[in-house]
Structures are given as C-alpha cells and as structure tokens.
Design a protein around this motif. Structure first.
Motif, short mmCIF file in Angstrom:
data_model
loop_
_atom_site.label_atom_id
_atom_site.label_comp_id
_atom_site.label_asym_id
_atom_site.label_seq_id
_atom_site.Cartn_x
_atom_site.Cartn_y
_atom_site.Cartn_z
N SER A 1 -3.72 5.59 -8.77
CA SER A 1 -5.15 5.44 -8.56
C SER A 1 -5.93 5.94 -9.77
CB SER A 1 -5.58 6.23 -7.31
OG SER A 1 -6.99 6.19 -7.16
N ARG B 1 -7.06 -1.36 5.16
CA ARG B 1 -6.21 -0.48 4.35
C ARG B 1 -5.84 -1.15 3.02
NH1 ARG B 1 -2.54 3.77 4.27
NH2 ARG B 1 -0.58 3.28 3.18
N ARG B 2 -5.46 -2.41 3.08
CA ARG B 2 -5.09 -3.12 1.86
C ARG B 2 -6.27 -3.23 0.90
NH1 ARG B 2 -1.11 -7.78 4.50
NH2 ARG B 2 0.83 -6.83 3.77
N THR C 1 0.82 -1.22 0.00
CA THR C 1 0.00 0.00 0.00
C THR C 1 0.85 1.26 0.00
OG1 THR C 1 -0.16 0.12 2.43
CG2 THR C 1 -1.82 -1.21 1.27
N VAL D 1 -3.15 7.86 -3.00
CA VAL D 1 -3.61 6.54 -2.61
C VAL D 1 -2.73 5.92 -1.52
CG1 VAL D 1 -2.28 5.24 -4.35
CG2 VAL D 1 -4.52 4.38 -3.58
N GLN D 2 -1.53 6.44 -1.32
CA GLN D 2 -0.65 5.92 -0.27
C GLN D 2 -1.04 6.40 1.12
OE1 GLN D 2 0.38 7.18 -3.17
NE2 GLN D 2 1.53 5.51 -4.15
N SER E 1 -6.95 1.49 -6.64
CA SER E 1 -5.86 1.38 -7.61
C SER E 1 -6.16 0.41 -8.75
CB SER E 1 -4.56 0.96 -6.91
OG SER E 1 -4.71 -0.29 -6.28
N LEU F 1 -4.80 7.44 2.56
CA LEU F 1 -6.07 6.82 2.96
C LEU F 1 -6.43 7.09 4.43
CD1 LEU F 1 -5.69 3.38 1.10
CD2 LEU F 1 -6.60 5.54 0.25
N SER G 1 -6.88 0.21 -0.68
CA SER G 1 -5.84 0.49 -1.67
C SER G 1 -6.12 -0.25 -2.96
CB SER G 1 -4.47 0.08 -1.10
OG SER G 1 -3.43 0.40 -1.99
N ARG H 1 2.44 2.79 -7.05
CA ARG H 1 1.00 2.53 -7.08
C ARG H 1 0.26 3.82 -7.42
NH1 ARG H 1 -2.44 -1.59 -3.43
NH2 ARG H 1 -0.95 -2.87 -4.60
#
Length: 442
Positions: free
Chosen positions: A16, A94-95, A9, A29-30, A102, A32, A98, A14
């Motif tokens: 979005s 959280r995962r 995450t 997105v890192q 994404s 949240l 994410s 990564r």
C-alpha cells in the motif's frame, strides 16, 4: 459450507502507498476492517482502518469512489446496513478498497479522505439489537467446573448443546471506555446473610465476538451449511465478570448482575472476507465424545470452520504505568480451543426459529488453552483466588483492582499470508461510583 474465498486482496505481495500500512501489526492492506469513528471535530461516520489511518467511507461514497450498492448504505452512523449486504456486494467493496489503497494512481483522490487514527474517536460499529454469550471454550468450562465439581466438571449437555445465555446489549462499550467496579449482592460461604457492596472478585473473560450480517426471518432456522453466510465478521470481546456476585445469583437461572454491567469490544469489524486465509480444520473431538446432532454437523464446517487466531491478555497496574513498565502478559492461546465453531453457534441460535438481525453480536465465551499459560480468566489463573499473580512492581493480584488496565490482543496467522490483527480491546477499572444507590463521592 459457503465460506468467503481467497482472492487478490489477500495477496501477501500486495503493498500500500498509505504510510505505515505495510507491515502494520493490525491493519495492513490485507485486513481492511470496518468501524464507526469521529474525526477531530466531526460527527460519527463509517470508516476503514488502514495502517495508522482511517479512511472516511462516507466521504468516499459521496466522491463516487465506491461501488453503488455499498455507497448507498454508508451515509449513517452505524454499519448494520453494510453488514446486511449480500456477500457479493461486500466482496466488491473490499476489492475496490484494496485497489484504492494499493494503486498509487488513486492516491490523489484518496489521501485527502484519510484521518490519523490517533486523532479520532472510535464508537460501537453497529446498533446492537441483541447480544448472546456462549460457553464454547471447553478448557475454560472444564477448569471452572473443576472448582465446583471436581469429579464431574462438565454437565451432561455440554457436548451436545452450544451453551449460551442472553446478555445485555445496552452496556456494550468500545475499547477505551473505563469500567466502573460494579456493586451488588454477594454472600461469603460462612455468612448467614448476603451483603451489598462493590465486587471484590472482578474478573475478565477473553472472548471472540461474532457479528451477524444477513439475518433470518422469525420461525426460519439457519441450516448449518448456510451459517457462514450470516456472519459479517469478528472482534475481540471482554465480558467482564463479578465472580462473587455470580456465585450467589447464578442458580437456578444463570448470570445476571454479575455480567450485565459492561462488556468491552474492539471497535473494528474484521470481516469474514478478510479471514478467508485463516480458516483451519476444527480440532477433532476426543475419543468417546458424541458426534454433534445432524443440524449442527457439516463436513465443510469441520474442514474449515475454525480460526487460526492467536489470543493474548495483558495486565498493567496503575503503579506499573506510572513507573513506565511494560504490561504483564497473563496468557496466550489459540482461538481453536472452541469446542463448537462459529457456524455451529449461529445454527444453534436460530435452530428454534429465533430471528437473528444484522448487527447482533454473539460472544464465544471464555477461550482458554489446555495449559495455565493460556487460561483466559483470572478465575482460572488464580484457582479461584488461591494462587496470586506477581506483578513486576512486587504487587500481587488474585482479581482485578482499581486502576488496573486489562488489554486483549488477537492476530490471525497462516503460512504464506500477511498476519492481520483486531486492534485494541482495553479498559481501565475505576472505583465504584455508587454505593447502596448513593454516589460514592458524595
């Protein structure tokens, strides 16, 4: 010390599909972060900030998009139950979030649950049962101490005890709620008697807020090695201070009416999980300083217990805003100016068996850098009012005046990772509404 771990995450690669999330100064997105918001025409509910949007967590839970443990606690108007979840459940949520933001395969299910943040109203993220303000910014403590005790600015206990006092939870407000100039007793040094009236030395205090997650039972201390497990996240905190009231009332018991009229916080909880890449070593203590007592010492905490956050303070007067001028940056400095870590604060708070509860809020106290351009209050910047600050309009300030807007900003940065921010923590000073108990506008 069991800190949250870096995982996929936090991957800087990564991206979005959510519009304007990539490269957002606060909420890529890192990040949240969680909060409570009201969509246009709707009731308060849990949400997560992503770019310029807010994702409706309650609706997502009802749609079966979230892990069961988290979905079961997201139907209320406060985040206390979410904060109390075990770390593994918070990591799983959280995962999943994410992934939803994404992976474009989820866009059809997720996009209808997004609200424009500009159309929403933020609320306090938790029912705050207790609020404790600490005093761990050593440069601030030294600067303030020099104003009163030039030869001995720090009292003997400072380097042994994370100094704190209990604040007022009922007057904590989210960013954007105006601050009414408080009224109270003050006494000029050359006066025979105190007088009552609006504060003439209203100040701000640049702080971080620490949100408690899992609590501890009454009588059971929190070991320093487990303290990180009790921290759910962080926010910005401005513990407004009426310096003239405080000078008169704080002896012998400490601040009271000088502080309890209002505290402003940023409304988003930047989670402990999001902060995993931004942990750094606690700065070493100067030679000759005592080593913390064993209940406050943990090698892992010293290695990774501090936070790589840049803090800023901005001021704009009513005239500056009317003329379209940018706010004036008053200071910038690192959160690593804390003499004690967040984990030491938690361990000390519970060391006598005090029970911390999910949603309790702890303030670090004013965080100042060693030099003037990083001071975290006007009391320091103006040397108690002796050195006035010039604004772009030609106005001057020793302390805050009616119409002034004070804004705090924070960004966590680390090499190789996407910076994340804390969102707004701002408020405008409004004139005192009551004078001697009577409405001022009567």
């Amino acid at each position: 010390m069991n800190f949250p771990q870096i995982d996929e995450t936090h991957d800087p690669a990564r991206s979005s599909w959510v519009e304007r999330a990539d490269g957002h100064s606060d909420f890529p997105v890192q990040n949240l972060p969680y909060g409570i918001f009201s969509p246009q025409g709707g009731a308060p509910r849990a949400g997560v900030a992503i770019g310029t949007m807010i994702f409706d967590l309650r609706a997502a839970a009802e749609a079966g998009l979230l892990p069961a443990p988290a979905a079961a606690v997201l139907d209320g108007t406060v985040l206390n139950p979410l904060m109390a979840l075990p770390s593994a459940d918070r990591v799983a949520l959280r995962r999943r979030l994410s992934e939803l933001f994404s992976d474009a395969r989820w866009r059809g299910a997720v996009e209808p649950l997004l609200h424009r943040a500009a159309d929403c109203v933020p609320h306090l993220p938790a029912a705050i049962g207790d609020y404790t303000d600490f005093y761990v910014g050593i440069h601030h403590a030294t600067n303030i101490g020099k104003l009163f005790r030039p030869d001995n600015p720090l009292l003997p206990n400072y380097k042994y005890v994370p100094i704190g006092y209990h604040g007022r939870a009922s007057s904590i407000r989210p960013s954007g709620v105006p601050v009414l100039r408080p009224q109270g007793q003050r006494k000029a040094p050359d006066a025979d008697m105190p007088e009552v009236g609006p504060s003439q030395r209203l100040d701000y205090e640049l702080e971080l807020g620490i949100w408690i997650g899992a609590g501890n039972a009454l009588g059971e201390p929190v070991p320093i090695g487990r303290a990180a497990e009790h921290i759910a996240g962080f926010c910005l905190l401005n513990d407004w201070s009426a310096r003239d009231f405080q000078a008169w009332e704080y002896v012998p018991l400490g601040p009271f009416l000088a502080k309890n009229f209002q505290t402003t916080i940023s409304p988003w909880i930047v989670t402990a999980e999001a902060m995993a890449p931004f942990r750094i070593a606690q700065p070493g203590r100067p030679e000759g300083d005592p080593r913390p007592l064993p209940y406050l010492w943990d090698e892992g905490d010293q290695a990774k217990g501090a936070l790589a956050i840049d803090l800023e303070v901005h001021l704009s007067s009513a005239r500056m805003r009317a003329e379209g001028l940018e706010p004036l940056r008053l200071s910038r400095g690192p959160a690593s100016s804390m003499y004690w870590t967040a984990q030491q604060i938690v361990a000390h708070h519970a060391s006598n068996g005090c029970n911390l509860n999910p949603g309790d809020l702890l303030g670090t106290g004013t965080l100042s850098a060693p030099k003037r351009d990083g001071y975290g209050s006007l009391m320091e910047l103006t040397e108690g009012g002796k050195r006035r600050i010039s604004l772009p309009t030609g106005e001057e300030r020793a302390f805050l005046e009616d119409g002034d807007e004070l804004a705090l900003k924070a960004v966590a940065r680390a090499d190789g990772y996407v910076p994340i921010g804390f969102g707004e923590c701002r408020a405008v000073i409004q004139p005192a509404r009551f004078l001697h108990g009577i409405r001022a506008d009567n």
